[in-house]
Design a protein around this motif. Sequence first.
Motif, mmCIF file in Angstrom:
data_model
loop_
_atom_site.group_PDB
_atom_site.id
_atom_site.type_symbol
_atom_site.label_atom_id
_atom_site.label_comp_id
_atom_site.label_asym_id
_atom_site.label_seq_id
_atom_site.Cartn_x
_atom_site.Cartn_y
_atom_site.Cartn_z
ATOM 1 N N GLN A 166 -7.808 -6.303 -4.852
ATOM 2 C CA GLN A 166 -6.808 -7.005 -5.650
ATOM 3 C C GLN A 166 -5.667 -6.038 -5.943
ATOM 4 N N MET A 167 -4.485 -6.392 -5.490
ATOM 5 C CA MET A 167 -3.321 -5.524 -5.651
ATOM 6 C C MET A 167 -2.317 -6.185 -6.579
ATOM 7 N N SER A 168 -1.923 -5.493 -7.617
ATOM 8 C CA SER A 168 -0.972 -6.009 -8.594
ATOM 9 C C SER A 168 0.165 -5.017 -8.769
ATOM 10 N N SER A 169 1.232 -5.495 -9.384
ATOM 11 C CA SER A 169 2.412 -4.644 -9.621
ATOM 12 C C SER A 169 2.815 -3.919 -8.338
ATOM 13 N N LEU A 170 2.883 -4.655 -7.263
ATOM 14 C CA LEU A 170 3.155 -4.047 -5.963
ATOM 15 C C LEU A 170 4.551 -3.456 -5.897
ATOM 16 N N LYS A 171 4.652 -2.367 -5.152
ATOM 17 C CA LYS A 171 5.908 -1.644 -4.977
ATOM 18 C C LYS A 171 6.249 -1.604 -3.488
ATOM 19 N N PRO A 172 7.523 -1.447 -3.167
ATOM 20 C CA PRO A 172 7.888 -1.345 -1.737
ATOM 21 C C PRO A 172 7.117 -0.231 -1.015
ATOM 22 N N GLU A 173 6.799 0.827 -1.697
ATOM 23 C CA GLU A 173 6.064 1.928 -1.064
ATOM 24 C C GLU A 173 4.602 1.583 -0.790
ATOM 25 N N ASP A 174 4.138 0.424 -1.232
ATOM 26 C CA ASP A 174 2.797 -0.047 -0.885
ATOM 27 C C ASP A 174 2.772 -0.727 0.480
ATOM 28 N N ILE A 179 -15.711 1.398 -2.850
ATOM 29 C CA ILE A 179 -16.744 0.857 -3.734
ATOM 30 C C ILE A 179 -18.091 1.131 -3.080
ATOM 31 N N ASP A 180 -19.040 1.650 -3.849
ATOM 32 C CA ASP A 180 -20.331 1.941 -3.242
ATOM 33 C C ASP A 180 -21.297 0.772 -3.452
ATOM 34 N N TRP A 181 -22.537 0.959 -3.045
ATOM 35 C CA TRP A 181 -23.519 -0.117 -3.085
ATOM 36 C C TRP A 181 -23.782 -0.600 -4.509
ATOM 37 N N SER A 182 -23.593 0.302 -5.498
ATOM 38 C CA SER A 182 -23.873 -0.072 -6.877
ATOM 39 C C SER A 182 -22.677 -0.712 -7.578
ATOM 40 N N GLY A 183 -21.531 -0.713 -6.911
ATOM 41 C CA GLY A 183 -20.329 -1.255 -7.516
ATOM 42 C C GLY A 183 -19.422 -0.208 -8.136
ATOM 43 N N ARG A 184 -19.823 1.044 -8.025
ATOM 44 C CA ARG A 184 -18.966 2.111 -8.551
ATOM 45 C C ARG A 184 -17.723 2.232 -7.669
ATOM 46 N N THR A 185 -16.578 2.364 -8.312
ATOM 47 C CA THR A 185 -15.319 2.421 -7.574
ATOM 48 C C THR A 185 -14.586 3.738 -7.805
ATOM 49 N N ASP A 186 -13.717 4.036 -6.861
ATOM 50 C CA ASP A 186 -12.862 5.211 -6.942
ATOM 51 C C ASP A 186 -11.522 4.829 -6.341
ATOM 52 N N TYR A 187 -10.439 5.384 -6.873
ATOM 53 C CA TYR A 187 -9.101 5.018 -6.417
ATOM 54 C C TYR A 187 -8.233 6.259 -6.256
ATOM 55 N N SER A 188 -7.261 6.141 -5.367
ATOM 56 C CA SER A 188 -6.262 7.189 -5.272
ATOM 57 C C SER A 188 -5.349 7.099 -6.485
ATOM 58 N N ASP A 189 -4.735 8.203 -6.806
ATOM 59 C CA ASP A 189 -3.842 8.225 -7.974
ATOM 60 C C ASP A 189 -2.665 7.263 -7.794
ATOM 61 N N SER A 190 -2.251 7.042 -6.554
ATOM 62 C CA SER A 190 -1.072 6.213 -6.308
ATOM 63 C C SER A 190 -1.305 4.738 -6.613
ATOM 64 N N VAL A 191 -2.562 4.311 -6.664
ATOM 65 C CA VAL A 191 -2.847 2.897 -6.908
ATOM 66 C C VAL A 191 -3.672 2.668 -8.169
ATOM 67 N N LYS A 192 -4.149 3.734 -8.788
ATOM 68 C CA LYS A 192 -5.000 3.605 -9.952
ATOM 69 C C LYS A 192 -4.290 2.827 -11.056
ATOM 70 N N GLY A 193 -4.992 1.845 -11.601
ATOM 71 C CA GLY A 193 -4.410 1.007 -12.639
ATOM 72 C C GLY A 193 -3.684 -0.221 -12.108
ATOM 73 N N ARG A 194 -3.424 -0.259 -10.811
ATOM 74 C CA ARG A 194 -2.739 -1.410 -10.208
ATOM 75 C C ARG A 194 -3.652 -2.157 -9.235
ATOM 76 N N PHE A 195 -4.532 -1.442 -8.575
ATOM 77 C CA PHE A 195 -5.420 -2.046 -7.581
ATOM 78 C C PHE A 195 -6.850 -2.053 -8.112
ATOM 79 N N THR A 196 -7.595 -3.088 -7.735
ATOM 80 C CA THR A 196 -8.993 -3.204 -8.133
ATOM 81 C C THR A 196 -9.830 -3.625 -6.931
ATOM 82 N N ILE A 197 -10.922 -2.908 -6.705
ATOM 83 C CA ILE A 197 -11.844 -3.236 -5.620
ATOM 84 C C ILE A 197 -13.108 -3.844 -6.216
ATOM 85 N N SER A 198 -13.564 -4.919 -5.597
ATOM 86 C CA SER A 198 -14.808 -5.556 -6.023
ATOM 87 C C SER A 198 -15.548 -6.035 -4.781
ATOM 88 N N ARG A 199 -16.796 -6.415 -4.971
ATOM 89 C CA ARG A 199 -17.565 -6.893 -3.818
ATOM 90 C C ARG A 199 -18.442 -8.060 -4.226
#
Length: 117
Positions: A81-89, A51-71
């Motif tokens: 925030q991690m949701s729908s967690l998998k053993p590979e996480d 997450i940058d200073w403006s709040g813009r976020t970027d995610y890896s494909d492996s977590v996109k849609g499941r993880f959310t970064i905020s500040r």
Amino acid sequence: QVQLVESGGGLVQAGGSLRLSCVASGRTFSLYTVGWFRQAPGKEREFVGDIDWSGRTDYSDSVKGRFTISRDNAKNTVFLQMSSLKPEDTAVYSCAAGVTNQSYRYWGQGTQVTVSS
């Protein structure tokens, strides 16, 4: 100088959720890009998101849609925030801060996340 401390890790069942926190010292923290990374045993460190200073976020494909970064700059804190967690996480999750996402200068010690099947 910026010091980072992660917390919130633990053991959770697959499908569950966890919220990690990265608390920073330093008055200029709000200007930094903060990234989350993880490292599983025997594997290389992996980018999770940032997450940058403006709040813009970027995610890896492996977590996109499941993880959310905020500040919350007032509290010098970045959340993962991690949701729908998998053993590979399962991994040690660390946060890092830098002027850009190409120059992470400060790193936390990490917090363990274990997802059971």
